[in-house]
Write an enzyme that holds these catalytic residues in place. Structure first.
Site, PDB file in Angstrom:
ATOM      1  N   ILE A 136       0.843  -1.195   0.000  1.00 34.07           N
ATOM      2  CA  ILE A 136       0.000   0.000   0.000  1.00 34.07           C
ATOM      3  C   ILE A 136       0.879   1.246   0.000  1.00 34.07           C
ATOM      4  O   ILE A 136       1.739   1.405   0.867  1.00 34.07           O
ATOM      5  CB  ILE A 136      -0.924   0.019   1.233  1.00 34.07           C
ATOM      6  CG1 ILE A 136      -1.788  -1.247   1.266  1.00 34.07           C
ATOM      7  CG2 ILE A 136      -1.810   1.264   1.222  1.00 34.07           C
ATOM      8  CD1 ILE A 136      -2.555  -1.426   2.557  1.00 34.07           C
ATOM      9  N   GLY A 166       8.878   3.777   1.721  1.00 33.94           N
ATOM     10  CA  GLY A 166       8.071   3.278   2.829  1.00 33.94           C
ATOM     11  C   GLY A 166       6.576   3.317   2.591  1.00 33.94           C
ATOM     12  O   GLY A 166       6.097   3.760   1.566  1.00 33.94           O
ATOM     13  N   SER A 167       5.816   2.820   3.528  1.00 30.13           N
ATOM     14  CA  SER A 167       4.357   2.863   3.521  1.00 30.13           C
ATOM     15  C   SER A 167       3.811   1.773   4.428  1.00 30.13           C
ATOM     16  O   SER A 167       4.081   1.767   5.615  1.00 30.13           O
ATOM     17  CB  SER A 167       3.776   2.737   2.117  1.00 30.13           C
ATOM     18  OG  SER A 167       2.398   2.984   2.179  1.00 30.13           O
ATOM     19  N   ARG A 168       3.089   0.784   3.836  1.00 27.74           N
ATOM     20  CA  ARG A 168       2.411  -0.195   4.669  1.00 27.74           C
ATOM     21  C   ARG A 168       2.178  -1.484   3.891  1.00 27.74           C
ATOM     22  O   ARG A 168       1.971  -1.463   2.671  1.00 27.74           O
ATOM     23  CB  ARG A 168       1.071   0.388   5.126  1.00 27.74           C
ATOM     24  CG  ARG A 168       0.162  -0.563   5.859  1.00 27.74           C
ATOM     25  CD  ARG A 168      -1.021   0.197   6.389  1.00 27.74           C
ATOM     26  NE  ARG A 168      -2.154  -0.639   6.684  1.00 27.74           N
ATOM     27  CZ  ARG A 168      -3.269  -0.220   7.280  1.00 27.74           C
ATOM     28  NH1 ARG A 168      -3.371   1.038   7.615  1.00 27.74           N
ATOM     29  NH2 ARG A 168      -4.263  -1.034   7.511  1.00 27.74           N
TER      30      ARG A 168
END
Length: 220
Positions: free
Chosen positions: A158, A188-190
């Protein structure tokens, strides 16, 4: 440790731009101000170092076990809950979400060994990664891997407010190995995991994970 190929262009471009800026400052803007040119050089080195660390790939002893689900990313566990997975399973599953900060390693890895039974990419928004709707409205991919015993694990890359590009190396029908690289999220993120309800969760909220190493769950 090595540097990931996804960062080569960004690192080279950043280095050339910073070099040009420093040369311009040294010869034209701050030619008579040694302090200013020194501070600019230090700031440039720090910035370049930050960009380089985004693309680091540490050498690790990967965890390989057919009954374990391994963390697909470095980061912090921010969600562990039972929820409806409406895209593929359309039933209840256990969701485990890992938040990747800009300081984390950004490589994504296969959580289990098996066959990619489903893959889909969705363009979307860039809400902050911890926003409740980021899993369904942000740019994302959905990957389902089926193990040899028939168990399926779904995970999503995501994008977030900073991460603006998701990279993937898998496709439907492809055999994959646990711990191998399946993709990369720039800056980055999830990552969300959806696992069977009867799997034993081995992490808790706030735990830090290492992609390819940390055991997040044990399959029955």
């Amino acid at each position: 440790m090595r540097l990931h190929r996804e960062g080569y262009t960004i690192m080279l471009t950043t280095g050339l731009v910073l070099l040009a800026l420093n040369l311009l400052a040294y010869y034209y803007l701050f030619s008579d101000n040694a302090t200013a040119t020194t501070l600019l050089a230090i700031a440039s080195l720090v910035l370049f170092g930050l960009v380089v660390q985004f693309f680091r790939v540490p050498t690790r002893q990967l965890t390989i076990h057919e009954s374990q689900i391994i963390a697909p990313a470095d980061g912090t566990v921010v969600v562990i809950e039972e929820t409806d997975e409406d895209e593929y399973f359309k039933t209840r599953r256990r969701q485990i979400s890992i938040f990747m900060s800009p300081l984390n390693v950004h490589v994504n890895r296969n959580p289990i060994t098996g066959i990619v039974r489903y893959f889909k990419y969705y363009p979307g928004k860039y809400l902050v990664a911890w926003h409740p709707k980021s899993s369904t409205e942000n740019e994302r991919t959905t990957v389902v891997i089926q193990a040899a015993n028939g168990v399926e694990v779904l995970f999503r890359q995501i994008a977030g407010a900073v991460a603006r590009r998701i990279i993937w190396y898998v496709k439907e029908g492809q055999p994959v190995q646990q711990g191998d690289e399946m993709g990369f999220i720039k800056f980055g993120s999830r990552v969300d995991l959806f696992i069977p309800l009867d799997a034993e969760v081995n992490v808790k909220i706030g735990d830090r994970t290492k992609g390819g190493v940390t055991v997040v769950a044990q399959l029955k």
